[in-house]
Design a protein around this motif. Structure first.
Motif, PDB file in Angstrom:
ATOM      1  N   LYS A 458       4.546 -18.887 -14.853  1.00  0.00           N
ATOM      2  CA  LYS A 458       4.683 -19.122 -13.410  1.00  0.00           C
ATOM      3  C   LYS A 458       4.209 -20.518 -13.030  1.00  0.00           C
ATOM      4  N   LEU A 459       3.082 -20.929 -13.594  1.00  0.00           N
ATOM      5  CA  LEU A 459       2.531 -22.237 -13.263  1.00  0.00           C
ATOM      6  C   LEU A 459       3.383 -23.359 -13.842  1.00  0.00           C
ATOM      7  N   ALA A 461       6.579 -23.188 -14.342  1.00  0.00           N
ATOM      8  CA  ALA A 461       7.806 -23.232 -13.546  1.00  0.00           C
ATOM      9  C   ALA A 461       7.619 -24.005 -12.239  1.00  0.00           C
ATOM     10  N   LYS A 462       6.361 -24.091 -11.766  1.00  0.00           N
ATOM     11  CA  LYS A 462       6.089 -24.821 -10.527  1.00  0.00           C
ATOM     12  C   LYS A 462       5.686 -26.276 -10.770  1.00  0.00           C
ATOM     13  N   GLY A 463       5.838 -26.725 -12.033  1.00  0.00           N
ATOM     14  CA  GLY A 463       5.651 -28.141 -12.308  1.00  0.00           C
ATOM     15  C   GLY A 463       4.367 -28.503 -13.024  1.00  0.00           C
TER      16      GLY A 463
END
Length: 529
Positions: A458-459, A461-463
């Motif tokens: 998740k992290l 995927a957020k850059g």
């Protein structure tokens, strides 16, 4: 009878006099637990820690308890109007100091002084009300109203100050307290005469030695119970010295009470069995009462509710307290057996702890806690006033003031003990559960691997870079563990309180001789405890 004692001017109606006298007690009751309205905001304002804020409340309580027995001499020396004006003016000045200072070590002595002034103000108000009531019904209703207000002080403070503290600095609450004293002060100046019911009794042979000894013991008890866990108890020389001081000063104080002609607190009260049972019941109730602070802390830390919403949730607790005091007052007036009050009261406290034990979770709906909080308030309201009347009724009226002073000291001891138990148990249980999680949660555990992988993805995927995301996922896992530690601590503590309440219920049900004491306020000059 009320008109034969012209303390108030003839034009003042009786209903106005009673309202004024009760209104004089309200500001003091509000500033009693004021620092606990938002302990984090108070600690931030004074640049201290939450334990210092708890100690500030304990100092107020110690001043109230210590000065209680000495205050009567000042009442005999000063006319009622002089007494009110002097003590209220001093209280306003103390609030003014609290408003302008942000130094915790200036706040401490001022809080103790405020407790002393509170004792004088409240005792005179309730004494004058009692002298104006010829019936037992009126005295017990007044007694119930006073203690009902005192019980409601903490949730009421949270309710009225939450928005103030959120919008201004913490010291705004002391400015509010100053203005709350002014209406009563103006009315007293206009309505009270300079009449003195007794001859002016000089202030010589004041037992100030007993007051100093007793007050130091009370302050040391508060210091040990609040800071003991932080300083590792007897391993610290300050705590060890405080314990030695309590033992030495306590021995001197007891010897002194037996030696002097007019003891500060008459120790003959301990000869009466029901008196000691009443003190035990009151002590247990106070320990269990302040366990609700764990619930409020759970709302703030785990459910992430702000103080404003927590204060609204506690309206249900406030409603339960008011209803419980009303029901208890009616049952006392009907001469119901004490077991009919203690039984349902402790049963409701037991039900509250059981319900909360199964309601603690990392995610929950706030609506689930409305009924438990109401039940807790109802239980405390049913127990408080009848227990104090039971304690005072268990001894002859001649030593009733000493019984009331002892009950007040036990309430202070219960307040401090509850803080000590919570501090000790929180550290002990959190450590135990943290070690248990460490033993079972490893990087090869499937659940841990799945959680770390999901959070890292998740992290990322957020850059966030993969290395930073992996470390952040580990921090998130640690945060989840800390949340579980706190929830498990709350559950364990409430379980212990549940067993304590269950034992109390057995004590109440298995000892029928408790009902031999008739709940009756014999003295018309009895001050509150």
């Amino acid at each position: 009878m009320a008109r034969k004692i012209p303390i108030f001017k003839r034009w003042a109606p009786e209903w106005l006099i009673k309202i004024i006298l009760f209104s004089m007690t309200l500001p003091g009751i509000i500033i009693f637990f004021l620092p606990l309205a938002n302990s984090n905001a108070a600690a931030g304002y004074y640049g201290s820690e939450p334990a210092d804020i708890q100690f500030a409340v304990a100092l107020f309580y110690a001043g109230y308890v210590g000065f209680y027995s000495l205050e009567r001499r000042f009442f005999s020396f000063l006319a009622a109007k002089e007494y009110f004006l002097i003590f209220t003016t001093l209280q306003i000045m103390a609030c003014l100091i609290c408003y302008y200072t942000n130094e915790i070590y200036i706040l401490f002595p001022v809080r103790f002084l405020q407790g002393m002034l509170f004792a004088g103000n409240v005792n005179l108000s309730l004494t004058l009300i009692f002298t104006r009531l010829s019936s037992e019904r009126g005295r017990e209703i007044s007694f119930s109203v006073f203690f009902g207000i005192l019980l409601c002080a903490l949730p009421f403070n949270n309710l009225i100050t939450a928005d103030l503290i959120d919008s201004y600095n913490f010291n705004i609450v002391y400015k509010t307290a100053i203005f709350s004293y002014l209406p009563g002060l103006i009315f007293l100046t206009l309505t009270m005469s300079n009449y003195r019911p007794e001859a002016r009794f000089p202030l010589y042979k004041l037992d100030w030695e007993s007051f100093v000894l007793f007050s130091i013991i009370l302050v040391l008890i508060g210091y040990i119970t609040i800071y003991g866990q932080e300083y590792y108890w007897l391993e610290d020389r300050r705590i060890l010295g405080s314990v030695v001081g309590i033992v030495l000063l306590g021995s001197i104080s007891v010897f002194r009470q037996y030696a002097i002609k007019r003891p500060y607190i008459d120790l003959r009260v301990f000869r009466y069995r029901n008196f000691k049972v009443g003190l035990l019941i009151l002590f247990i109730m106070y320990i269990c009462r302040f366990a609700s602070g764990i619930t409020n802390n759970y709302f703030a830390t785990e459910l992430h509710l702000d103080p404003f919403h927590i204060s609204y949730i506690n309206i249900f607790n406030l409603s339960g307290l008011i209803l419980g005091v009303i029901i208890a007052c009616c049952m006392v007036l009907q001469k119901k057996k004490i077991q009919y009050l203690w039984g349902p009261g402790f049963l409701m406290l037991f039900a509250f702890h059981v319900m909360m034990y199964y309601s603690f979770d990392v995610q929950a709906d706030e609506f689930n806690y409305f009924i438990p909080l109401f039940i807790q308030g109802l239980g405390v309201g049913l127990i408080m006033v009848p227990t104090i009347i039971f304690i005072i009724s268990s001894v002859p009226s001649s030593i009733g003031p000493s019984a009331a002073a002892t009950a007040l000291a036990v309430r202070y001891l219960g307040f401090c003990t509850s803080i000590a138990l919570i501090n000790f148990y929180e550290l002990f249980e959190k450590s135990r559960h943290y070690n248990a999680f460490q033993d079972h949660l490893t990087t090869i555990d499937p659940a841990v691997k799945s959680f770390l992988h999901t959070q890292t993805a998740k992290l990322t995927a957020k850059g966030m870079s993969e290395d930073h995301a992996a470390k952040a996922a580990e921090r998130l896992l640690l945060g989840r563990i800390n949340v579980q530690n706190h929830v498990r601590f709350a559950m364990d503590y409430y379980e212990i309180m549940g067993w304590l309440l269950f034992a109390s219920l057995l004590l109440i049900l298995l000892f029928p001789y408790l009902n031999r004491t008739v709940l009756y306020l014999r003295s018309r000059k009895l001050s509150p405890a």
